[in-house]
Scaffold this active site. Structure first.
Site, PDB file in Angstrom:
ATOM      1  N   ASN A 122       0.867  -1.178   0.000  1.00 20.95           N
ATOM      2  CA  ASN A 122       0.000   0.000   0.000  1.00 20.95           C
ATOM      3  C   ASN A 122       0.904   1.229   0.000  1.00 20.95           C
ATOM      4  O   ASN A 122       1.503   1.572   1.016  1.00 20.95           O
ATOM      5  CB  ASN A 122      -0.897  -0.019   1.245  1.00 20.95           C
ATOM      6  CG  ASN A 122      -1.794   1.203   1.320  1.00 20.95           C
ATOM      7  OD1 ASN A 122      -1.830   2.014   0.395  1.00 20.95           O
ATOM      8  ND2 ASN A 122      -2.519   1.331   2.431  1.00 20.95           N
TER       9      ASN A 122
ATOM     10  N   GLY B  30       2.007   2.042  11.072  1.00 16.41           N
ATOM     11  CA  GLY B  30       2.978   3.137  11.010  1.00 16.41           C
ATOM     12  C   GLY B  30       3.615   3.488  12.340  1.00 16.41           C
ATOM     13  O   GLY B  30       4.229   4.540  12.483  1.00 16.41           O
TER      14      GLY B  30
ATOM     15  N   GLU C 140      -5.765  -5.177  10.290  1.00 11.04           N
ATOM     16  CA  GLU C 140      -4.777  -4.136  10.561  1.00 11.04           C
ATOM     17  C   GLU C 140      -5.137  -3.433  11.875  1.00 11.04           C
ATOM     18  O   GLU C 140      -5.933  -2.492  11.883  1.00 11.04           O
ATOM     19  CB  GLU C 140      -4.767  -3.101   9.432  1.00 11.04           C
ATOM     20  CG  GLU C 140      -4.277  -3.637   8.110  1.00 11.04           C
ATOM     21  CD  GLU C 140      -3.625  -2.548   7.256  1.00 11.04           C
ATOM     22  OE1 GLU C 140      -2.494  -2.742   6.826  1.00 11.04           O
ATOM     23  OE2 GLU C 140      -4.245  -1.486   7.041  1.00 11.04           O
TER      24      GLU C 140
ATOM     25  N   HIS D 159      -9.690   1.138   4.699  1.00 13.28           N
ATOM     26  CA  HIS D 159      -8.439   1.335   5.445  1.00 13.28           C
ATOM     27  C   HIS D 159      -8.698   2.265   6.632  1.00 13.28           C
ATOM     28  O   HIS D 159      -9.489   3.210   6.534  1.00 13.28           O
ATOM     29  CB  HIS D 159      -7.360   1.922   4.526  1.00 13.28           C
ATOM     30  CG  HIS D 159      -6.005   1.855   5.137  1.00 13.28           C
ATOM     31  ND1 HIS D 159      -5.581   2.768   6.068  1.00 13.28           N
ATOM     32  CD2 HIS D 159      -4.993   0.966   4.982  1.00 13.28           C
ATOM     33  CE1 HIS D 159      -4.357   2.449   6.454  1.00 13.28           C
ATOM     34  NE2 HIS D 159      -3.982   1.353   5.805  1.00 13.28           N
TER      35      HIS D 159
ATOM     36  N   SER E 120       3.137  -2.261  10.569  1.00 13.36           N
ATOM     37  CA  SER E 120       4.567  -2.256  10.883  1.00 13.36           C
ATOM     38  C   SER E 120       5.300  -3.523  10.440  1.00 13.36           C
ATOM     39  O   SER E 120       6.291  -3.925  11.064  1.00 13.36           O
ATOM     40  CB  SER E 120       4.798  -1.985  12.373  1.00 13.36           C
ATOM     41  OG  SER E 120       4.344  -0.694  12.704  1.00 13.36           O
TER      42      SER E 120
ATOM     43  N   GLY F 221       2.713  -1.128   4.419  1.00 15.96           N
ATOM     44  CA  GLY F 221       2.756   0.295   4.094  1.00 15.96           C
ATOM     45  C   GLY F 221       4.188   0.750   3.886  1.00 15.96           C
ATOM     46  O   GLY F 221       4.785   0.517   2.830  1.00 15.96           O
ATOM     47  N   GLY F 222       4.764   1.366   4.905  1.00 12.89           N
ATOM     48  CA  GLY F 222       6.095   1.982   4.819  1.00 12.89           C
ATOM     49  C   GLY F 222       7.157   1.133   4.125  1.00 12.89           C
ATOM     50  O   GLY F 222       7.834   1.603   3.200  1.00 12.89           O
TER      51      GLY F 222
ATOM     52  N   LYS G 250       0.064   4.219  -0.200  1.00 10.88           N
ATOM     53  CA  LYS G 250      -0.602   5.388   0.412  1.00 10.88           C
ATOM     54  C   LYS G 250      -0.347   6.605  -0.494  1.00 10.88           C
ATOM     55  O   LYS G 250      -0.271   6.451  -1.710  1.00 10.88           O
ATOM     56  CB  LYS G 250      -0.138   5.579   1.856  1.00 10.88           C
ATOM     57  CG  LYS G 250      -0.316   4.289   2.665  1.00 10.88           C
ATOM     58  CD  LYS G 250      -0.175   4.458   4.142  1.00 10.88           C
ATOM     59  CE  LYS G 250      -0.390   3.102   4.835  1.00 10.88           C
ATOM     60  NZ  LYS G 250      -0.340   3.168   6.284  1.00 10.88           N
TER      61      LYS G 250
ATOM     62  N   GLU H 285      -7.066   4.642   7.819  1.00 12.11           N
ATOM     63  CA  GLU H 285      -6.831   6.070   7.545  1.00 12.11           C
ATOM     64  C   GLU H 285      -8.052   6.684   6.881  1.00 12.11           C
ATOM     65  O   GLU H 285      -8.387   7.852   7.126  1.00 12.11           O
ATOM     66  CB  GLU H 285      -5.572   6.228   6.676  1.00 12.11           C
ATOM     67  CG  GLU H 285      -4.305   5.993   7.491  1.00 12.11           C
ATOM     68  CD  GLU H 285      -3.148   5.392   6.713  1.00 12.11           C
ATOM     69  OE1 GLU H 285      -3.133   5.462   5.479  1.00 12.11           O
ATOM     70  OE2 GLU H 285      -2.246   4.825   7.359  1.00 12.11           O
TER      71      GLU H 285
HETATM   72  P1  13P Z   1       2.773   0.290   7.860  1.00 11.37           P
HETATM   73  O1  13P Z   1       3.290  -0.984   7.234  1.00 11.37           O
HETATM   74  O2  13P Z   1       3.520   1.507   7.436  1.00 11.37           O
HETATM   75  O3  13P Z   1       2.611   0.141   9.333  1.00 11.37           O
HETATM   76  O4  13P Z   1       1.285   0.493   7.270  1.00 11.37           O
HETATM   77  C1  13P Z   1       0.390  -0.554   7.293  1.00 11.37           C
HETATM   78  C2  13P Z   1      -0.765  -0.197   6.464  1.00 11.37           C
HETATM   79  O5  13P Z   1      -1.522   0.697   6.799  1.00 11.37           O
HETATM   80  C3  13P Z   1      -0.949  -0.926   5.219  1.00 11.37           C
HETATM   81  O6  13P Z   1      -2.205  -0.688   4.672  1.00 11.37           O
END
Ligand code: 13P
Length: 256
Positions: free
Chosen positions: A9, A172, A166, A94, A212, A233-234, A11, A96
């Site tokens: 992802n 994050g 999640e 998601h 994470s 994500g990251g 983002k 967010e």
């Molecule tokens: P991180 O891997 O940065 O924690 O993000 C997870 C996420 O929100 C994937 O959709």
């Protein structure tokens, strides 16, 4: 056996040329990966990503869709549009989007219905907040989110939905859920789905973990029985890290 997925992802990261460059770097590294690799890129780069991944088996996803069909919704993009430019999947619900864009279980349910109708695979995200965790409300939070999202969805459609657990407190933050927590929650998720459908449906759905995940903790996470992949994500922003994560969920060994 549920299918395995490794989903990136991005983002709100990477301009179009960076998406192109990323894919050039990634493809040779994931060519032997046996799980389904999915890249959720910014909507404006879906077309580029589809073109660059053609023939590779990598699926391109949108990070969101609007719950409506065509009409006067300035700035929005619907399931048909995303599917028409070659995306095969969409992330829905998601955390967010739930927190910054007021998505509700009801709007998420509508989005899932529209996505399925347009032939998109749904990566449906859900998870408990830090408040839920502290107050022992994980079971009720997950039950509400999953039940709400699956309203009017038939059991035979669940093969087109990847359940992405999640926990909000792990996204994050660098605080990855422990294997014990993930294992316990996987059982809970299958129990919730079993109560809504039946045991066969519950055992066949793919459930991935997100929060994470990185190239160091993935080896441990991949040991979890019944876990069918990860949503990253990251760490997915770096093709070297993301390919290492992808390999943890299966890789063909070249014949000598
Ligand atoms: P991180 O891997 O940065 O924690 O993000 C997870 C996420 O929100 C994937 O959709």
């Amino acid at each position: 056996m549920p299918k395995k997925y490794v989903i990136a992802n991005f983002k709100m990261n990477k301009v179009d040329k960076d998406v192109k460059f990323y894919i050039e770097q990634l493809l040779p590294k994931v060519k032997d990966v046996t799980s389904q690799v999915v890249l959720a890129v910014p909507s404006v780069s879906i077309k580029t990503a589809v073109k660059e991944t053609k023939g590779s088996g990598v699926v391109i996803a949108s990070q969101n869709i609007n719950e409506n069909g065509f009409g006067a919704f300035t700035g929005e993009i619907n399931a048909e549009m995303v599917s028409n430019v070659g995306a095969g999947a969409v992330i829905i619900g998601h955390s967010e989007r739930r927190s910054y864009f007021n998505e509700t279980d009801a709007s998420i349910n509508k989005k899932i219905q529209k996505a399925l109708k347009a032939g998109l695979m749904c990566v449906f995200c859900f998870g408990e907040s830090v408040y839920d965790k502290k107050n022992n409300l994980t079971e009720s939070a997950l039950t509400t989110q999953i039940t709400g999202a699956l309203n009017n969805i038939y059991g035979n459609e669940l093969g087109h939905i990847v359940f992405a657990y999640e926990p909000v407190w792990a996204i994050g933050t660098g605080v990855v859920a422990t294997n014990a927590v993930i294992e316990k929650t996987l059982k809970l998720i299958r129990k919730i789905i079993c109560n809504l459908y039946d045991e066969k449906v519950a055992n066949e759905v793919s459930i991935v973990y997100g929060g994470s995940v990185n190239e160091s903790n993935i080896k441990d996470i991949a040991k979890i029985a019944n876990l069918n992949g990860v949503l990253v994500g990251g760490a997915s922003l770096d093709p070297v890290k993301f390919s290492a994560i992808s390999e943890a969920f299966g890789k063909t060994v070249p014949k000598k």
